[in-house]
Scaffold this active site. Structure first.
Site: not given
Length: 299
Positions: A172, A221, A291
Site C-alpha cells: 500500500r 479499509s 491506510e
C-alpha cells in the site's frame, strides 16, 4: 485565503474555495483553496510548471480512501475528470488507462479484450492514479503485479515515464513524489476467456458485497494489515465493533471500516480512528497504521 494566490491561466476548470465533501466517500470535510480539473496532460503540465513552487498540490481521484479535514486543503487540488477516464487496448495483453479511469472500467475493458489478471480492480473503489500511488490491491493481487509503467506529471510540470521498478512498491505504498499526478498507466495481464474473467469478477463483487458496508458513507479499509495479522480482527478483539464518536461509527459489518452515520465531521471520523488505534495498542501491543489518507487542516 484564495485571493492571495496568483495562478497561471488554464484551459480546464479552476474554482476557488471548492467544497470537497461532495467529492469524497465520507461526504465530510472542508473546501479546496483551489480545485483544478485540467483539460489534458499538457494543460496540467503548463499549470504546474508556472505555479509558484511553494504552493502545495494534491491529486484527488474518487475520494474513496480519504479523510479531508474540516479546515480544508490549502493550495491546489487536482481532479482528473472525463478527459483522463479512457481505457484502450494496446495489444493482446496490455491496456493503457487514463489516471481518472475507475477500477470497474479498467477490469470490464480487460474482460472484453480477453485480458485476465486485472479482475481484482473491480473491487477497489478508486481510480488508476490512486492505484498507482498507493499500490492498490485486493484478493491477493496488487497494482505492482500488473503495472508496466506510468505517465506522471511532476510538481515541477515535467512529464516523465516511470517504470514499475521506479515506483519502489511496498504494501500500500509507492515512492511517487509529493505533488506528482499520474495521468495514465499501462497495465499488463495475460490471455483469458471473457466468460471466465466475468465469473471471477462476479465472485469478487459478491464477496465484497457480503463482507463490506458498501452502501454507507465510508472510506474503505481504514488500517493496513500488520504483518501476520488482519486489521479487522485486531479491532474486533479490542472491543471496537460499533464504537462511535459523534456521527462516526466503526462498522458492525466489517470492523476495518469507519462510517459517517449522517452528520459526522472529519474530526469525528479521525478521532474515532485514533481511539481504535489506542485500544488495539492497549489490547494487543500492535500499532495499527492508517491506510486511509488524511489531508488538510483541522478546523
Amino acid at each position: 485565503m484564495s485571493e492571495t494566490l496568483a495562478l497561471p491561466p488554464v484551459r480546464g476548470s479552476l474554482k476557488a474555495d471548492a467544497p470537497l465533501a461532495p467529492l469524497v466517500w465520507f461526504k465530510a470535510g472542508g473546501a479546496a483553496q483551489w480545485l483544478f480539473e485540467p483539460q489534458d496532460g499538457d494543460d496540467l503540465s503548463a499549470f504546474l510548471r508556472n505555479l509558484d513552487p511553494a504552493v502545495p498540490v494534491m491529486a484527488l481521484g474518487l475520494g474513496s480512501n480519504l479523510i479531508v479535514r474540516d479546515g480544508g486543503v490549502p493550495g491546489v487540488v487536482v481532479r482528473l475528470g472525463k478527459p483522463f477516464a479512457k481505457v484502450e487496448r494496446l495489444d493482446a495483453t496490455t491496456l493503457t488507462c487514463g489516471g481518472g479511469a475507475s477500477g470497474i472500467l479498467v477490469s470490464s475493458t480487460a474482460r472484453d479484450a480477453g485480458i485476465s489478471g486485472l479482475e481484482f480492480l473491480r473491487s477497489i473503489p478508486g481510480t488508476v492514479g490512486g492505484f498507482v500511488r498507493m499500490n492498490g490491491g485486493a484478493y491477493g493481487r496488487e497494482t505492482r503485479d500488473i503495472l508496466v509503467e506510468a505517465n506522471v506529471v511532476l510538481r515541477s510540470g515535467e512529464q516523465v515515464m516511470l517504470s514499475n521498478a521506479d515506483l519502489g512498491y511496498t504494501y500500500r505504498h509507492s515512492t511517487l513524489p509529493e505533488g506528482a499526478v499520474v495521468v495514465s498507466a499501462t497495465f499488463r495481464g495475460h490471455p483469458g476467456e471473457p466468460a471466465a474473467i466475468q465469473a471471477e469478477m462476479d465472485r469478487i463483487a459478491a464477496a465484497r458485497e457480503e463482507s463490506q458496508p458498501l452502501r454507507s458513507k465510508t472510506g474503505g479499509s481504514t488500517f493496513k494489515n500488520p504483518a501476520g495479522h488482519k486489521a479487522w480482527q485486531l479491532v474486533d478483539e479490542a472491543g471496537c465493533r460499533g464504537l462511535t464518536i459523534g456521527g462516526a461509527q466503526v462498522s458492525e459489518k466489517h470492523t476495518n471500516f469507519l462510517l459517517n452515520t449522517g452528520d459526522a465531521t472529519s474530526a469525528d471520523i479521525e478521532a474515532l480512528g485514533e481511539e481504535v488505534r489506542r485500544r488495539v495498542k492497549e489490547k494487543s501491543g500492535i500499532e495499527l497504521e492508517w491506510e486511509i489518507q488524511r489531508v488538510g487542516l483541522a478546523k
